[in-house]
Enzyme design. Structure first.
Site, PDB file in Angstrom:
ATOM      1  N   GLU A 122       0.849  -1.200   0.000  1.00 14.65           N
ATOM      2  CA  GLU A 122       0.000   0.000   0.000  1.00 14.65           C
ATOM      3  C   GLU A 122       0.891   1.259   0.000  1.00 14.65           C
ATOM      4  OE1 GLU A 122      -2.226   0.136   3.663  1.00 14.65           O
ATOM      5  OE2 GLU A 122      -3.484   1.814   3.019  1.00 14.65           O
ATOM      6  N   LYS A 139      -9.195   2.658  -2.363  1.00 11.28           N
ATOM      7  CA  LYS A 139      -9.559   2.071  -1.058  1.00 11.28           C
ATOM      8  C   LYS A 139     -10.869   2.655  -0.530  1.00 11.28           C
ATOM      9  CE  LYS A 139      -7.320   1.152   3.444  1.00 11.28           C
ATOM     10  NZ  LYS A 139      -6.066   1.395   4.205  1.00 11.28           N
ATOM     11  N   CYS A 171      -5.281  -3.122   2.230  1.00 10.84           N
ATOM     12  CA  CYS A 171      -5.120  -3.238   3.686  1.00 10.84           C
ATOM     13  C   CYS A 171      -6.460  -3.394   4.413  1.00 10.84           C
ATOM     14  CB  CYS A 171      -4.290  -2.067   4.210  1.00 10.84           C
ATOM     15  SG  CYS A 171      -3.471  -2.504   5.773  1.00 10.84           S
TER      16      CYS A 171
HETATM   17  C1  ACM Z   1      -4.321   0.030   6.987  1.00  5.78           C
HETATM   18  O1  ACM Z   1      -5.414  -0.058   6.433  1.00  5.78           O
HETATM   19  N1  ACM Z   1      -3.298   0.595   6.384  1.00  5.78           N
HETATM   20  C2  ACM Z   1      -4.117  -0.515   8.335  1.00  5.78           C
END
Ligand code: ACM
Length: 266
Positions: free
Chosen positions: A43, A114, A147
């Site tokens: 990420e 995301k 993530c």
């Molecule tokens: C995250 O979503 N970077 C913990």
């Protein structure tokens, strides 16, 4: 059986420093030359994670088209005939996204943004607006989550229903929950999952490392160290993700009863 080679590149991106981030993965990616069908980075692989606030992150954000980082990876993909997935700090107009970019081996770029933002990220990023798409990767289909998205079963399922055979999961994990949840999602949806995590610390956050791969039965195929830069390579048979039978009589997708699941939309 046709083997498909996945290389997960675990390293420490440098906060607000794209050139420094590239320096930290260059040697690792060189070691995959001509030996990977899919490379997965963590990420926010170009930018680091622990921005003070939205303004700070905005100062270091770029569009996918203007990013030297993405351009470098695209040239790598074309030169070495490989597909690449990377986390990316993405700006579009006045919007700021925590994104994952898929560059296929012909250089075509696709993006997932995301949706489920973790803690302080809620003050920095806009929520992803692309839904949960899957993309063609040769004969197979690729989905991406980033993530903390892992905590929510719905996107995993949606992408399974869209035919995903393999999920790339660029991460900056800070807790151990993903190590328990991701293998379960692999079993529940019958596909491969590759969680590429970062290492190192930024301010008071230490990242968990231990990038890992699981097969469609939830078996762990590989796991990296907690704190070293490394490439985790796995050879897989993507045809196994086509077999959704969990017993001789049970199919993980066809045995669902969506007509009984209406409450989930409340
Ligand atoms: C995250 O979503 N970077 C913990």
């Amino acid at each position: 059986m046709k083997k498909f080679r996945v290389a997960q590149i675990q390293y420490a991106p440098v906060l607000g420093n794209e050139e420094g981030s590239m320096e930290n993965f260059r040697e690792l990616i060189f070691s995959t030359r001509h030996r990977a069908d899919l490379i997965i980075l963590p990420e926010l692989a170009n930018a680091g994670y622990n921005f003070r606030d939205r303004n700070h992150a905005m100062q270091h954000a770029q569009t996918i088209e203007e990013s030297e980082f993405i351009d470098w990876l695209r040239r790598w993909a074309l030169m070495h005939e490989t597909n690449i997935v990377t986390g990316f700090l993405e700006k579009e107009g006045d919007k700021l996204y925590n994104s994952s970019v898929y560059i296929n081996k012909r250089g075509k770029k696709e993006v997932y943004r995301k949706v489920h933002l973790f803690m302080h990220e809620k003050k920095i990023f806009d929520r992803g607006d692309k839904g949960f798409p899957v993309f063609q990767m040769g004969e197979y289909k690729l989905g991406m989550l980033i993530c903390f998205d892992y905590l929510f079963p719905e996107p995993w399922r949606i992408m399974a229903l869209k035919g995903a055979d393999i999920m790339a999961h660029p991460s900056n994990l800070v807790t151990d929950n993903a190590f328990k949840i991701v293998p379960v999602q692999a079993i529940m949806n019958g596909y491969y999952i590759f969680t590429t995590n970062r290492i190192g610390s930024e301010g008071d956050i230490t990242f968990a490392g231990k990038s890992f791969a699981v097969d469609p039965k939830g078996n762990q195929l590989a796991i990296a160290s907690a704190d070293l830069p490394e490439v985790v390579t796995t050879k897989i048979d993507l045809e196994l993700a086509k077999d959704k039978m969990i017993t001789p009589d049970n199919h993980v997708l066809n045995d669902r009863f969506p007509q009984d699941y209406g409450d989930i939309l409340k």
